[in-house]
Design an enzyme around this catalytic site. Structure first.
Site, PDB file in Angstrom:
ATOM      1  CG  HIS A  29       7.519   4.186  -9.635  1.00  0.00           C
ATOM      2  ND1 HIS A  29       7.153   5.041 -10.636  1.00  0.00           N
ATOM      3  CD2 HIS A  29       6.836   4.594  -8.527  1.00  0.00           C
ATOM      4  CE1 HIS A  29       6.289   5.926 -10.170  1.00  0.00           C
ATOM      5  NE2 HIS A  29       6.089   5.687  -8.875  1.00  0.00           N
ATOM      6  CG  ASP A  67       4.348   5.907  -5.060  1.00  0.00           C
ATOM      7  OD1 ASP A  67       5.069   5.511  -5.993  1.00  0.00           O
ATOM      8  OD2 ASP A  67       3.563   6.877  -5.155  1.00  0.00           O
ATOM      9  CG  HIS A 110       1.027   4.809  -8.407  1.00  0.00           C
ATOM     10  ND1 HIS A 110       1.907   4.254  -9.307  1.00  0.00           N
ATOM     11  CD2 HIS A 110       1.691   5.855  -7.850  1.00  0.00           C
ATOM     12  CE1 HIS A 110       3.028   4.939  -9.313  1.00  0.00           C
ATOM     13  NE2 HIS A 110       2.932   5.918  -8.428  1.00  0.00           N
ATOM     14  CG  HIS A 116       7.279   9.771  -2.282  1.00  0.00           C
ATOM     15  ND1 HIS A 116       7.211   8.422  -2.516  1.00  0.00           N
ATOM     16  CD2 HIS A 116       6.816  10.369  -3.414  1.00  0.00           C
ATOM     17  CE1 HIS A 116       6.745   8.212  -3.732  1.00  0.00           C
ATOM     18  NE2 HIS A 116       6.486   9.374  -4.299  1.00  0.00           N
TER      19      HIS A 116
HETATM   20 ZN   LIG Z   1       4.717   6.681  -7.667  1.00  0.00          ZN
END
Ligand SMILES: [Zn+2]
Length: 326
Positions: free
Chosen positions: A109, A272, A268, A295
């Site tokens: 973030h 990311d 969101h 991720h």
């Molecule tokens: Zn996040």
């Protein structure tokens, strides 16, 4: 290092919408590198340890890039690059393979805010193993960057231009980078969750300081109610609460104030990706496509891109020479 720190800011009075102060609006000179106008410190809880963490963002010289440093260890600094990533299971974690203690979790973030605000060079000091979660979004990081100001530096900004499509797939999820004729990163992302409150969501955006600030920065991280117990059993998410994450129970949002936007989940996830993709070490000139990605895939995508020397180049190449000589 304490002598370099300023008084921590109280972040509780963050305004509803993060406006763009005129002095911080990027000039046409966004083709120049930028750093912070001054050092700034914030304090917040780490999502997984539950500990209070002090975070300081400091200006850095041209061609420095974004670099993280633990101040509670005598350990080497960790460059914010894809090849410093050691874990992606719950967040993006930078680390040093030769010293397992030297790791910093939940960088995504803050990296998204630095990317979105156009900060090329900064030294990030942190006195614990993770970046504070604040409210689960990037808004407090944007606030800190705004308070520090943005300083134009005397060197051209270096981009990584994607020259050929690069794609990574896993169990029906995928991420892909394709060449793009524009100077910004374009993102297009989709998610699908069985929880009815999330369901299927899609979002597309051309990344600029304005779009990041207004469309992505305030979107919070989220978790499913049934996942919380498993995290607690594993000793994780000790700092997690309805104050720093959206909690979903099938068709219910458990946060009393509800969502900040109906599609806060996909926003969101895109935030990311903006953070993870900045681990290229420079802004990408590319189109990014993702579906049910996270991720892990974001990091694999950068590893695949940089493994193929014909798939990318630095623009301008002169900056490459400057970096190589540094
Ligand atoms: Zn996040």
């Amino acid at each position: 290092m304490d002598s370099l720190l300023m008084e921590p800011l109280a972040l509780s009075a963050l305004p509803e919408a993060v406006s763009v102060p005129a002095t911080l609006r990027p000039k046409a000179a966004s083709s120049f590198q930028h750093t912070l106008g001054k050092s700034i410190t914030g304090v917040g809880v780490g999502l997984h340890t539950g500990a209070q963490i002090q975070l300081t963002l400091m200006p850095a010289p041209v061609h420095h890039g974004i670099v993280f440093q633990r101040t509670d260890l005598s350990a080497p600094a960790l460059p914010a690059r894809f090849d410093s990533v050691v874990d992606t299971r719950l967040s993006t974690v930078l680390g040093d393979a030769s010293n397992p203690q030297n790791r910093i979790a939940t960088v995504e973030h803050l990296m998204a805010a630095l990317h979105g605000c156009g900060i090329d060079n900064a030294l990030i000091l942190v006195d614990g193993p993770e970046i504070p979660v604040f409210d689960g979004s990037a808004a407090d990081f944007v606030f800190l960057i705004d308070c520090a100001g943005r300083k134009t530096q005397d060197a051209p900004r270096q981009f990584v231009e994607v020259l050929r499509p690069v794609r990574v797939e896993q169990n029906g999820a995928f991420v892909e980078l394709r060449p793009a004729p524009i100077p910004h990163l374009q993102l297009s992302l989709g998610i699908e969750f069985s929880a009815k409150a999330i369901g299927k969501q899609d979002f597309a955006l051309e990344l600029t300081p304005q779009t990041f600030r207004h469309e992505l920065a305030r979107s919070r991280t989220f978790t499913l109610r049934q996942e919380i117990e498993a995290l607690h059993k594993a000793g994780l998410a000790r700092g997690g609460s309805l104050e720093n994450a959206i909690v979903v129970d099938d068709d219910q949002i458990l946060n009393p104030a509800g969502l900040r936007s109906p599609d806060e989940f996909i926003r969101h996830k895109m935030m990311d990706a903006v953070g993870d993709l900045y681990l290229a070490g420079a802004p990408l000139r590319a189109r990014f496509y993702g579906h049910r990605s996270g991720h892990g895939l974001n990091n694999q995508l950068l590893r695949a891109l940089f493994a193929d020397r014909t798939a990318w180049r630095f623009v301008p190449p002169k900056a490459l020479a400057a970096r190589s000589a540094a």
